[in-house]
Enzyme design. Structure first.
Site, short mmCIF file in Angstrom:
data_model
loop_
_atom_site.label_atom_id
_atom_site.label_comp_id
_atom_site.label_asym_id
_atom_site.label_seq_id
_atom_site.Cartn_x
_atom_site.Cartn_y
_atom_site.Cartn_z
N ASN A 7 -8.17 5.66 -6.18
CA ASN A 7 -8.23 4.50 -5.30
C ASN A 7 -9.42 4.73 -4.36
O ASN A 7 -9.34 5.49 -3.41
CB ASN A 7 -6.92 4.40 -4.52
N LYS A 14 -8.60 8.16 -2.59
CA LYS A 14 -7.30 8.80 -2.77
C LYS A 14 -7.11 9.05 -4.26
O LYS A 14 -7.55 8.23 -5.07
CB LYS A 14 -6.18 7.87 -2.29
N ARG A 90 -7.85 1.65 -9.11
CA ARG A 90 -7.44 0.47 -8.37
C ARG A 90 -8.69 -0.38 -8.09
O ARG A 90 -9.71 0.15 -7.64
CB ARG A 90 -6.81 0.88 -7.04
N HIS A 179 -2.02 -6.89 -2.69
CA HIS A 179 -0.84 -6.02 -2.82
C HIS A 179 -0.09 -6.32 -4.12
O HIS A 179 1.11 -6.06 -4.23
CB HIS A 179 0.16 -6.22 -1.66
N HIS A 207 6.13 -6.58 1.72
CA HIS A 207 5.33 -5.35 1.78
C HIS A 207 4.78 -5.28 3.20
O HIS A 207 3.82 -5.97 3.56
CB HIS A 207 4.19 -5.43 0.75
N LEU A 208 5.43 -4.45 4.04
CA LEU A 208 5.05 -4.39 5.45
C LEU A 208 4.45 -3.03 5.77
O LEU A 208 5.17 -2.05 5.99
CB LEU A 208 6.29 -4.66 6.33
N ARG A 240 -4.82 -7.08 12.06
CA ARG A 240 -5.30 -8.39 11.59
C ARG A 240 -4.45 -9.51 12.17
O ARG A 240 -3.22 -9.38 12.26
CB ARG A 240 -5.25 -8.48 10.06
N ARG A 285 5.77 2.85 15.52
CA ARG A 285 6.50 3.89 16.26
C ARG A 285 6.09 3.87 17.73
O ARG A 285 6.93 3.96 18.63
CB ARG A 285 6.22 5.27 15.65
N ILE A 332 6.17 0.25 7.17
CA ILE A 332 7.13 -0.33 8.11
C ILE A 332 8.41 -0.73 7.36
O ILE A 332 9.52 -0.41 7.78
CB ILE A 332 6.52 -1.56 8.82
N GLU A 334 9.75 0.41 4.72
CA GLU A 334 10.58 1.51 4.23
C GLU A 334 11.19 2.34 5.36
O GLU A 334 12.22 2.99 5.17
CB GLU A 334 9.73 2.46 3.35
N GLU A 384 2.32 2.47 -5.76
CA GLU A 384 1.21 1.80 -6.44
C GLU A 384 0.54 2.72 -7.45
O GLU A 384 0.10 2.29 -8.51
CB GLU A 384 0.21 1.28 -5.39
P1 ADP Z 1 -1.37 0.86 4.71
O1 ADP Z 1 -1.13 1.43 3.32
O2 ADP Z 1 -1.48 -0.62 4.75
O3 ADP Z 1 -2.39 1.57 5.52
P2 ADP Z 1 1.32 1.90 5.22
O4 ADP Z 1 2.13 1.18 4.20
O5 ADP Z 1 1.07 3.36 5.00
O6 ADP Z 1 -0.03 1.13 5.52
O7 ADP Z 1 2.05 1.70 6.63
C1 ADP Z 1 1.55 2.32 7.78
C2 ADP Z 1 2.34 1.80 8.99
O8 ADP Z 1 3.74 2.02 8.78
C3 ADP Z 1 2.03 2.53 10.28
O9 ADP Z 1 0.93 1.96 10.94
C4 ADP Z 1 3.30 2.33 11.08
O10 ADP Z 1 3.21 1.13 11.83
C5 ADP Z 1 4.38 2.16 10.03
N1 ADP Z 1 5.28 3.33 9.97
C6 ADP Z 1 5.12 4.47 9.27
N2 ADP Z 1 6.16 5.32 9.47
C7 ADP Z 1 7.00 4.69 10.32
C8 ADP Z 1 8.26 5.02 10.92
N3 ADP Z 1 8.87 6.18 10.68
N4 ADP Z 1 8.81 4.11 11.76
C9 ADP Z 1 8.21 2.93 12.01
N5 ADP Z 1 7.03 2.55 11.47
C10 ADP Z 1 6.43 3.41 10.64
#
Ligand code: ADP
Length: 397
Positions: A7, A14, A90, A179, A207-208, A240, A285, A332, A334, A384
């Protein structure tokens, strides 16, 4: 088969080496600061994470270092490079040309180049990764897996914008969605996990992550999604803005003395929950602990985020004419039970009930709704890289 999944971003890369039979990750890591100085992270399954600072003037040196790490006599996961059977890349934007993954050929590369105007930051970086792998691993079959491909099943009424028609016909301005690899993986996993027939199902995937999007999946196919021609639209995200009144671009430009690129920079990098929390953080967090200590801006940012997620889920329940399952995924989705509870609180009228104890579980597929809930709500960790591996094997076998 052993598949190397790559990726490639503009200054980072990655990678994961996956055994497609067992679907186990044999080694994984990251190259950062490519073109600046260079840092390689490498971790063999069951081994320690190794971080080394090494010069990476271009992606070619970065991939060379990854291949050396993978074949290192002490810590490598492979004896030699002949152990890599295929590479899955990717690729962010496949425009309307790619509705599924594709074997890398000269013609395919040309078509990906033609899509670059739609993703000028991402596609060129993805292609650099492909070319570097071709040079270093000649003859190894490669596959491109597109973020947009899964959404090519959207109907015209979902992807056309209310703009002059020739903007679509001549320039390709339309909703593409992103996504897709994650939405495809998670919708399939959700159906499997709940015992639903994917081909007769209505699933909404949220997908958050730092980038966030929602997808309405009917009978296994994407019928609408919240990101648009670019990943800027839809939900309020980490930095964003998501959807805003388009006239705001002109308004900010005049008031702040910014040109269009300057305004776009604000919308991409200084907005979202980061902007709403007055620059406190884009990480949930941090926002939750600040809100817990009485920071109103952080609390409002969290409220706006949950409201927008709920609004779009509500929209897609209408689009799908009902829903069998709602799945939360990514950083977020998960990990953040509070966000999930706040979002699902908007759906009491539909008879959706969340079990607070199950909502605390992490790291695996879990149904967080009660047994009485009218709709199943789940947490389904996305993967992914595994999806890219599966797609690669399906095409090269
Ligand atoms: P991307 O792949 O779009 O960079 P991710 O799917 O890895 O993002 O998500 C990263 C975000 O997930 C972090 O910025 C944070 O807001 C949130 N996150 C990660 N771990 C936790 C947690 N334990 N509790 C709450 N939010 C979390």
């Amino acid at each position: 088969m052993k598949v190397l999944v790559i990726n490639c971003g503009s200054s980072s890369l990655k990678y994961q080496l996956i055994d497609s039979d067992s679907e186990q990750v044999l080694a994984k890591g990251l190259c950062e600061r490519i073109g600046i100085d260079g840092r390689l992270t490498y971790q063999k399954a069951g081994g320690e994470k190794e971080v080394t600072d090494e010069a990476m003037p271009t992606h070619k040196e970065a991939i060379q270092l990854v291949l050396s790490a993978l074949t290192n006599s002490k810590t490598g996961a492979l004896e030699d490079l002949s152990g890599i059977d295929a590479v899955g890349h990717r690729i962010v934007h496949g425009g309307e040309k790619f509705s599924s993954s594709a074997i890398v050929t000269d013609d395919m590369i040309k078509e990906v180049e033609e899509c670059s105007s739609l993703a000028p930051l991402h596609n060129p970086a993805n292609l650099i990764g492909i070319r570097a792998c071709q040079e270093l691993m000649p003859g190894v079959p490669m596959v491109g897996v597109f973020d947009t491909a899964f959404h090519q099943t959207m109907p015209k009424k979902a992807y056309l914008y209310g703009l002059p028609r020739d903007y679509y016909t001549k320039q390709g301005i339309r909703k593409y969605g992103f996504h897709g690899t994650s939405h495809s993986f998670v919708s399939k996993e959700t159906a499997k996990f709940l015992g639903l027939d994917l081909n007769h199902s209505k699933i909404i995937v949220a997908h958050l992550g730092n980038g966030a999007s929602i997808c309405a999946v009917k009978d296994g196919k994407s019928v609408d999604t919240s990101m648009g021609m670019t990943p800027l639209s839809g939900l309020v995200m980490g930095t964003r803005s998501g959807d805003i009144d388009p006239s705001i671009v002109q308004f900010i430009s005049r008031n702040e003395g910014l040109d269009v690129d300057g305004v776009m920079d604000v919308l991409n990098k200084k907005s979202g929950v980061f902007g709403l929390s007055d620059g406190l953080s884009s990480d949930f967090r941090d926002l939750e602990s600040a809100a817990g200590e009485g920071n109103e801006a952080a609390a409002e940012a969290l409220d706006v985020f949950a409201y927008r997620v709920a609004s779009i889920i509500g929209e897609y329940i209408a689009v799908l004419d009902g829903v069998d399952a709602i799945a939360f995924t990514a950083g977020i989705g998960e990990n953040d039970g509070l966000v999930r509870a706040n979002v699902m609180n908007y759906f009491h009228y539909m008879g959706i009930e969340i079990d607070p104890e199950k909502n605390q579980l992490r790291g695996e597929n879990v149904k967080i709704s009660t047994d009485d809930s009218k709709v199943a709500v789940c947490v389904i960790p996305t993967n992914e890289e595994l999806m890219i591996c599966r797609e690669t094997v399906a095409l090269v076998k």
